[in-house]
Write an enzyme that holds these catalytic residues in place. Sequence first.
Site, PDB file in Angstrom:
ATOM      1  N   LYS A  78       0.999  14.638 -39.640  1.00 15.84           N
ATOM      2  CA  LYS A  78       2.231  14.840 -38.863  1.00 15.84           C
ATOM      3  C   LYS A  78       1.865  14.741 -37.387  1.00 15.84           C
ATOM      4  O   LYS A  78       1.293  15.655 -36.806  1.00 15.84           O
ATOM      5  CB  LYS A  78       2.862  16.210 -39.126  1.00 15.84           C
ATOM      6  CG  LYS A  78       4.261  16.268 -38.501  1.00 15.84           C
ATOM      7  CD  LYS A  78       4.654  17.619 -37.987  1.00 15.84           C
ATOM      8  CE  LYS A  78       4.328  17.883 -36.557  1.00 15.84           C
ATOM      9  NZ  LYS A  78       5.024  17.093 -35.543  1.00 15.84           N
ATOM     10  N   GLU A  93      -8.095  23.347 -33.338  1.00 17.18           N
ATOM     11  CA  GLU A  93      -8.521  22.944 -31.987  1.00 17.18           C
ATOM     12  C   GLU A  93      -7.399  23.337 -31.046  1.00 17.18           C
ATOM     13  O   GLU A  93      -6.324  22.720 -31.072  1.00 17.18           O
ATOM     14  CB  GLU A  93      -8.731  21.426 -31.936  1.00 17.18           C
ATOM     15  CG  GLU A  93      -9.912  20.924 -32.719  1.00 17.18           C
ATOM     16  CD  GLU A  93     -11.234  21.389 -32.143  1.00 17.18           C
ATOM     17  OE1 GLU A  93     -11.316  21.696 -30.941  1.00 17.18           O
ATOM     18  OE2 GLU A  93     -12.192  21.474 -32.924  1.00 17.18           O
ATOM     19  N   CYS A  97      -6.708  19.768 -22.971  1.00 20.69           N
ATOM     20  CA  CYS A  97      -7.250  21.057 -23.393  1.00 20.69           C
ATOM     21  C   CYS A  97      -8.529  21.405 -22.635  1.00 20.69           C
ATOM     22  O   CYS A  97      -8.794  22.552 -22.359  1.00 20.69           O
ATOM     23  CB  CYS A  97      -7.505  21.037 -24.893  1.00 20.69           C
ATOM     24  SG  CYS A  97      -8.478  19.639 -25.424  1.00 20.69           S
ATOM     25  N   GLU A 128      -3.063  28.936 -19.756  1.00 16.53           N
ATOM     26  CA  GLU A 128      -3.189  27.483 -19.773  1.00 16.53           C
ATOM     27  C   GLU A 128      -1.923  26.898 -19.141  1.00 16.53           C
ATOM     28  O   GLU A 128      -0.819  27.138 -19.614  1.00 16.53           O
ATOM     29  CB  GLU A 128      -3.334  26.974 -21.209  1.00 16.53           C
ATOM     30  CG  GLU A 128      -3.606  25.494 -21.256  1.00 16.53           C
ATOM     31  CD  GLU A 128      -3.743  24.959 -22.683  1.00 16.53           C
ATOM     32  OE1 GLU A 128      -2.864  25.235 -23.505  1.00 16.53           O
ATOM     33  OE2 GLU A 128      -4.740  24.253 -22.935  1.00 16.53           O
TER      34      GLU A 128
HETATM   35  P1  NAD Z   1       1.958  22.371 -29.896  1.00 16.32           P
HETATM   36  O1  NAD Z   1       1.155  23.480 -30.435  1.00 16.32           O
HETATM   37  O2  NAD Z   1       3.309  22.663 -29.368  1.00 16.32           O
HETATM   38  O3  NAD Z   1       2.183  21.251 -31.033  1.00 16.32           O
HETATM   39  C1  NAD Z   1       1.097  20.628 -31.684  1.00 16.32           C
HETATM   40  C2  NAD Z   1       1.596  20.034 -32.993  1.00 16.32           C
HETATM   41  O4  NAD Z   1       2.006  21.095 -33.842  1.00 16.32           O
HETATM   42  C3  NAD Z   1       2.810  19.122 -32.845  1.00 16.32           C
HETATM   43  O5  NAD Z   1       2.694  18.054 -33.757  1.00 16.32           O
HETATM   44  C4  NAD Z   1       3.959  20.036 -33.229  1.00 16.32           C
HETATM   45  O6  NAD Z   1       5.093  19.345 -33.710  1.00 16.32           O
HETATM   46  C5  NAD Z   1       3.310  20.859 -34.326  1.00 16.32           C
HETATM   47  N1  NAD Z   1       3.954  22.149 -34.585  1.00 16.32           N
HETATM   48  C6  NAD Z   1       4.700  22.904 -33.746  1.00 16.32           C
HETATM   49  N2  NAD Z   1       5.115  24.027 -34.375  1.00 16.32           N
HETATM   50  C7  NAD Z   1       4.617  23.986 -35.637  1.00 16.32           C
HETATM   51  C8  NAD Z   1       4.697  24.853 -36.766  1.00 16.32           C
HETATM   52  N3  NAD Z   1       5.364  25.989 -36.714  1.00 16.32           N
HETATM   53  N4  NAD Z   1       4.054  24.494 -37.892  1.00 16.32           N
HETATM   54  C9  NAD Z   1       3.351  23.356 -37.970  1.00 16.32           C
HETATM   55  N5  NAD Z   1       3.251  22.477 -36.931  1.00 16.32           N
HETATM   56  C10 NAD Z   1       3.874  22.792 -35.775  1.00 16.32           C
HETATM   57  O7  NAD Z   1       1.049  21.641 -28.827  1.00 16.32           O
HETATM   58  P2  NAD Z   1       1.414  20.403 -27.899  1.00 16.32           P
HETATM   59  O8  NAD Z   1       2.376  20.895 -26.860  1.00 16.32           O
HETATM   60  O9  NAD Z   1       1.782  19.225 -28.723  1.00 16.32           O
HETATM   61  O10 NAD Z   1      -0.020  20.087 -27.243  1.00 16.32           O
HETATM   62  C11 NAD Z   1      -0.523  20.818 -26.188  1.00 16.32           C
HETATM   63  C12 NAD Z   1      -1.496  21.865 -26.652  1.00 16.32           C
HETATM   64  O11 NAD Z   1      -2.507  21.277 -27.463  1.00 16.32           O
HETATM   65  C13 NAD Z   1      -2.232  22.540 -25.523  1.00 16.32           C
HETATM   66  O12 NAD Z   1      -2.278  23.920 -25.720  1.00 16.32           O
HETATM   67  C14 NAD Z   1      -3.639  21.946 -25.595  1.00 16.32           C
HETATM   68  O13 NAD Z   1      -4.641  22.743 -25.043  1.00 16.32           O
HETATM   69  C15 NAD Z   1      -3.799  21.741 -27.050  1.00 16.32           C
HETATM   70  N6  NAD Z   1      -4.807  20.718 -27.309  1.00 16.32           N
HETATM   71  C16 NAD Z   1      -6.028  21.114 -27.807  1.00 16.32           C
HETATM   72  C17 NAD Z   1      -7.029  20.172 -28.024  1.00 16.32           C
HETATM   73  C18 NAD Z   1      -8.376  20.569 -28.573  1.00 16.32           C
HETATM   74  O14 NAD Z   1      -9.071  19.696 -29.062  1.00 16.32           O
HETATM   75  N7  NAD Z   1      -8.761  21.833 -28.536  1.00 16.32           N
HETATM   76  C19 NAD Z   1      -6.781  18.827 -27.760  1.00 16.32           C
HETATM   77  C20 NAD Z   1      -5.538  18.462 -27.281  1.00 16.32           C
HETATM   78  C21 NAD Z   1      -4.555  19.423 -27.067  1.00 16.32           C
END
Ligand code: NAD
Length: 509
Positions: A177, A252, A286, A386
């Site tokens: 997804k 992650e 991130c 963050e």
């Molecule tokens: P997010 O947590 O809002 O969403 C990430 C994914 O999870 C999306 O596909 C979203 O649709 C899905 N999602 C949201 N709610 C969900 C639920 N209840 N159940 C299952 N899936 C769900 O994050 P974002 O805004 O897309 O990305 C930014 C964040 O990602 C930042 O906090 C960043 O630090 C983190 N990030 C971490 C890494 C790493 O490798 N550690 C890399 C890139 C981004």
Amino acid sequence: MPDVRRSDHFINGAPRKGASGERHSRHSPAHGGLLAEFAAGDARDVNEAVLAARTAFNAGWSATSGEQRATVLNAFAALIDANADRLAAIEAEEVGKPVRFARFEIGASAQLARYAAALAWQLSGQSFNNLGEDKLGLVTREPCGVVGLITPWNFPLLTLFQKLPYALAAGCTVVLKPSELTSGTALEVAALAVEAGLPAGVFNVVTGTGEAVGNALVTHKDVDMISFTGSTRVGKQIAREAAGTMKRVALELGGKAANIVFADADFEAAIDGVLFGFILNQGQECVAGARLLLEASIAPRFLEELKQRTGRLKIGLPLDQSVDVSSLIHEAHLESVLGHVASAQREGAEVVVGGKRLGDEFASGFFMAPTIVTGVSPDMRLFREEVFGPVLSVTTFDSVEEAVALANDTDYGLANGVWTMDINKALTIARRLRSGTVFVNTYLETAPQLPFGGYKQSGQGRENGLEGLLEFTEIKSTVVKLGPREAIFGHTAAAHQVELETSQPSPLP
Ligand code: NAD
């Protein structure tokens, strides 16, 4: 403007219409034009995709040889390279990132697939030949099954390729997804994977929101593992939901990295590294070097030069090859980033460059001026939370002790950077930093062999490196008895039979 892409899910080797028939629109965050319409999936689509993945797992992908998996992964990597320009354009437009950085991301994704291909040959276990004369122990690695991947919008393809090729190399099948904002490249590479020879059903994509699709995947009984990249907030929610079926979870999550610059650093290199660290992808990263910890004695000179360079960055539309900075992902996110800057100002910090939304030629997008905020102390939100935007918070220090304490004073632990020409100091500090990655005299520079992941609330598990492959395996111990087995209850089967035949039946009660 390119044609609008109208896509379905990708299930069992081909595009598949969503059960609801609904779609989500994705408009450019930089110029507002309609880019794509993605199928708005729900639990019914997830069920179909999981069934396809389970069928493909049982039908043989899990039993393919390392060589077969490697052959497909190498062909997959070659097709990604061959389509890199188109993939980079899609990524740049959907995320709002400068295309030259998107192009780099596509190349890095292909490289990860080639590395995972090499690991597929190498997946092995252990044997114990020291259990005594009559026993042999085997420890084997098996693919952990059907894996659900959930990825974010900031680096849609790179975050996927830190998971997908490793899962495939381990013999797992996958339901992905992607972020509902940036699903384009995931659907493109799913078709390329089939072209590369990946059997139908091994890699499926269901597009849609986290609530509708992500949650259905996380709670699905026939999904063995979830590998998630995204925010710490959602990661915690996923860990709780996944506990219902006791599936394995790799996370992650967010970060709040510090770049620690000492007075004895290579000045030029540190300026460039700090700038790159907080600007790449408009700071929506991130591992962004969001906090600059600066030795007080060089602070005025360093900040003046950093301010000048920040002001010279070229801001523009994603497809302009010469652009350094483009737009943020959406309006609510831009507002949140501006809110963090305003809160720091209220708490006494000073904005020395940027700090505002860009209008005029940028008015139809979500552009923010690269921003430096000085006088930030550890009690401020800007230091702790963050922000995920082009904002650098600056805090000065006077000693190594103070620098390490400041860097570690966070709930996160994904990465940190150290800038000094004193290698003893650099390595001593690297040991003391509580983060999964430490960059010394560079920033955001890594290699597929190096595991990536977080301490503390930045996650659990590791991607890349050998660990990235092993995450997608179950461990099985097989105990083999050699020669006759001594009866535990003092009877051999033959003696027991004789005893039964000669004994009197006991009277019924
Ligand atoms: P997010 O947590 O809002 O969403 C990430 C994914 O999870 C999306 O596909 C979203 O649709 C899905 N999602 C949201 N709610 C969900 C639920 N209840 N159940 C299952 N899936 C769900 O994050 P974002 O805004 O897309 O990305 C930014 C964040 O990602 C930042 O906090 C960043 O630090 C983190 N990030 C971490 C890494 C790493 O490798 N550690 C890399 C890139 C981004």
